[in-house]
Design a protein around this motif. Structure first.
Motif, PDB file in Angstrom:
ATOM      1  N   VAL A  43     -29.378  32.185  63.813  1.00  0.00           N
ATOM      2  CA  VAL A  43     -29.854  30.763  63.458  1.00  0.00           C
ATOM      3  C   VAL A  43     -29.331  30.144  62.313  1.00  0.00           C
ATOM      4  CG1 VAL A  43     -31.870  29.057  63.374  1.00  0.00           C
ATOM      5  CG2 VAL A  43     -31.877  30.783  64.933  1.00  0.00           C
ATOM      6  N   GLU A  44     -29.504  30.729  61.275  1.00  0.00           N
ATOM      7  CA  GLU A  44     -29.197  30.288  60.015  1.00  0.00           C
ATOM      8  C   GLU A  44     -27.511  30.145  59.831  1.00  0.00           C
ATOM      9  OE1 GLU A  44     -29.739  28.474  56.547  1.00  0.00           O
ATOM     10  OE2 GLU A  44     -31.405  29.283  57.658  1.00  0.00           O
ATOM     11  N   ASP A  45     -26.828  31.193  60.475  1.00  0.00           N
ATOM     12  CA  ASP A  45     -25.357  31.040  60.488  1.00  0.00           C
ATOM     13  C   ASP A  45     -24.757  29.874  61.475  1.00  0.00           C
ATOM     14  OD1 ASP A  45     -25.060  33.167  58.860  1.00  0.00           O
ATOM     15  OD2 ASP A  45     -24.633  34.531  60.443  1.00  0.00           O
ATOM     16  N   TYR A  46     -25.480  29.665  62.586  1.00  0.00           N
ATOM     17  CA  TYR A  46     -25.129  28.628  63.532  1.00  0.00           C
ATOM     18  C   TYR A  46     -25.512  27.275  62.853  1.00  0.00           C
ATOM     19  CZ  TYR A  46     -24.247  26.373  67.967  1.00  0.00           C
ATOM     20  OH  TYR A  46     -23.797  25.482  68.854  1.00  0.00           O
ATOM     21  N   ALA A  47     -26.577  27.137  62.243  1.00  0.00           N
ATOM     22  CA  ALA A  47     -27.051  25.986  61.671  1.00  0.00           C
ATOM     23  C   ALA A  47     -26.029  25.455  60.552  1.00  0.00           C
ATOM     24  CB  ALA A  47     -28.457  25.912  61.047  1.00  0.00           C
ATOM     25  N   LYS A  48     -25.554  26.432  59.833  1.00  0.00           N
ATOM     26  CA  LYS A  48     -24.634  26.176  58.641  1.00  0.00           C
ATOM     27  C   LYS A  48     -23.124  25.709  59.614  1.00  0.00           C
ATOM     28  CE  LYS A  48     -25.654  29.806  55.374  1.00  0.00           C
ATOM     29  NZ  LYS A  48     -25.127  31.198  55.155  1.00  0.00           N
ATOM     30  N   ALA A 101     -45.873  33.461  57.576  1.00  0.00           N
ATOM     31  CA  ALA A 101     -45.169  32.304  57.923  1.00  0.00           C
ATOM     32  C   ALA A 101     -44.069  32.095  56.949  1.00  0.00           C
ATOM     33  CB  ALA A 101     -46.261  31.205  57.724  1.00  0.00           C
ATOM     34  N   LEU A 102     -43.206  31.621  57.574  1.00  0.00           N
ATOM     35  CA  LEU A 102     -41.986  31.231  56.772  1.00  0.00           C
ATOM     36  C   LEU A 102     -41.492  29.951  56.886  1.00  0.00           C
ATOM     37  CD1 LEU A 102     -39.806  34.053  58.226  1.00  0.00           C
ATOM     38  CD2 LEU A 102     -40.826  34.179  56.069  1.00  0.00           C
ATOM     39  N   ASP A 103     -41.158  29.404  55.676  1.00  0.00           N
ATOM     40  CA  ASP A 103     -40.527  27.883  55.654  1.00  0.00           C
ATOM     41  C   ASP A 103     -38.887  27.991  56.111  1.00  0.00           C
ATOM     42  OD1 ASP A 103     -39.955  28.929  53.293  1.00  0.00           O
ATOM     43  OD2 ASP A 103     -40.625  27.231  52.075  1.00  0.00           O
ATOM     44  N   ALA A 104     -38.454  26.959  55.856  1.00  0.00           N
ATOM     45  CA  ALA A 104     -36.792  27.167  56.001  1.00  0.00           C
ATOM     46  C   ALA A 104     -36.150  28.041  54.979  1.00  0.00           C
ATOM     47  CB  ALA A 104     -36.244  25.771  55.955  1.00  0.00           C
ATOM     48  N   ALA A 105     -36.717  27.814  53.781  1.00  0.00           N
ATOM     49  CA  ALA A 105     -36.100  28.566  52.611  1.00  0.00           C
ATOM     50  C   ALA A 105     -36.311  30.313  52.994  1.00  0.00           C
ATOM     51  CB  ALA A 105     -36.710  28.400  51.317  1.00  0.00           C
ATOM     52  N   GLY A 106     -37.663  30.443  53.655  1.00  0.00           N
ATOM     53  CA  GLY A 106     -37.941  31.733  53.923  1.00  0.00           C
ATOM     54  C   GLY A 106     -37.116  32.232  55.125  1.00  0.00           C
ATOM     55  N   VAL A 107     -36.924  31.717  56.072  1.00  0.00           N
ATOM     56  CA  VAL A 107     -35.883  31.806  57.021  1.00  0.00           C
ATOM     57  C   VAL A 107     -34.452  32.194  56.461  1.00  0.00           C
ATOM     58  CG1 VAL A 107     -34.709  31.232  58.971  1.00  0.00           C
ATOM     59  CG2 VAL A 107     -37.156  30.726  58.720  1.00  0.00           C
ATOM     60  N   LEU A 158     -28.474  21.576  64.359  1.00  0.00           N
ATOM     61  CA  LEU A 158     -29.532  22.494  64.406  1.00  0.00           C
ATOM     62  C   LEU A 158     -30.219  22.589  62.980  1.00  0.00           C
ATOM     63  CD1 LEU A 158     -30.696  24.310  66.583  1.00  0.00           C
ATOM     64  CD2 LEU A 158     -29.353  26.088  65.301  1.00  0.00           C
ATOM     65  N   VAL A 159     -31.293  22.255  62.881  1.00  0.00           N
ATOM     66  CA  VAL A 159     -32.005  22.141  61.969  1.00  0.00           C
ATOM     67  C   VAL A 159     -33.370  23.117  61.736  1.00  0.00           C
ATOM     68  CG1 VAL A 159     -33.572  20.731  59.967  1.00  0.00           C
ATOM     69  CG2 VAL A 159     -31.568  19.863  61.358  1.00  0.00           C
ATOM     70  N   VAL A 160     -33.286  24.083  60.631  1.00  0.00           N
ATOM     71  CA  VAL A 160     -34.372  25.161  60.803  1.00  0.00           C
ATOM     72  C   VAL A 160     -35.526  24.543  60.258  1.00  0.00           C
ATOM     73  CG1 VAL A 160     -34.927  27.426  59.812  1.00  0.00           C
ATOM     74  CG2 VAL A 160     -32.529  26.970  60.607  1.00  0.00           C
ATOM     75  N   LEU A 161     -36.481  24.738  60.736  1.00  0.00           N
ATOM     76  CA  LEU A 161     -37.926  24.114  60.566  1.00  0.00           C
ATOM     77  C   LEU A 161     -38.650  25.106  59.887  1.00  0.00           C
ATOM     78  CD1 LEU A 161     -38.852  21.926  63.505  1.00  0.00           C
ATOM     79  CD2 LEU A 161     -37.850  21.267  61.258  1.00  0.00           C
TER      80      LEU A 161
END
Length: 171
Positions: free
Chosen positions: A93-98, A114-120, A103-106
């Motif tokens: 997901v992170e690679d695809y969002a780049k 629990a992970l925020d966007a920075a945690g992901v 596609l925005v990681v929430l």
């Protein structure tokens, strides 16, 4: 969707939330069908899956599950990416969002955490299970080859010393 279908979806989502090592929630506003299929293909290749479900049904499925903390992220057009490997889904997901800013990681969840966007993003930067296994095997194998080299070295040193002594006597 009738009630029976909704119950089936809730049950499937519940199993996903229980068995997954990581669940990533992202918004996909503006993604075309082809782009979504490309994301699904990449995720499938990495051993994960992508699921789009009604937020209300996903929230019902999250009740009592370890990753219930992500229910607050389920607003708008969201997609769930998950995998048993705790790193695979986050990496894809992170690679695809780049590559595709639509596609925005929430955020997401890794077990009860629990992970925020920075945690992901941090999870995506971690080595995968296969990479860790390979590095551990490499570390285990290195001392064995060093020991074999150390055991063989004195014999070759003795042989070269004897050769030198023979040459001196002959001269």
């Amino acid at each position: 969707m009738d009630r029976a279908q909704k119950e089936k979806v809730v049950e499937e989502l519940g199993q996903i939330f229980e068995s997954s090592g990581v669940v990533v929630v992202a918004q996909y506003v503006g993604l075309t069908v082809a782009e979504m299929q490309a994301l699904r293909a990449q995720m499938r290749d990495a051993g994960g899956a992508v699921r789009v479900a009604k937020n209300k049904l996903a929230k019902i499925a999250l009740e009592g599950k370890p990753c219930a903390s992500i229910s607050g992220l389920l607003t708008g057009m969201t997609v769930l990416a998950y995998s048993e490997d705790p790193v695979a889904a986050a990496k894809v997901v992170e690679d695809y969002a780049k590559a595709n800013p639509k596609l925005v990681v929430l955020g997401g969840a890794m077990g009860e955490t629990a992970l925020d966007a920075a945690g992901v993003k941090a999870v995506a930067a971690m080595p995968s299970r296969e990479e860790l296994i390979a590095s551990i095997v490499g570390c285990i194998g290195a001392p064995a080859s060093n020991i074999a080299g150390a055991i063989g070295a004195p014999a070759s040193n003795i042989a070269s010393i004897l050769t030198t002594l023979e040459e001196r006597e002959a001269a």
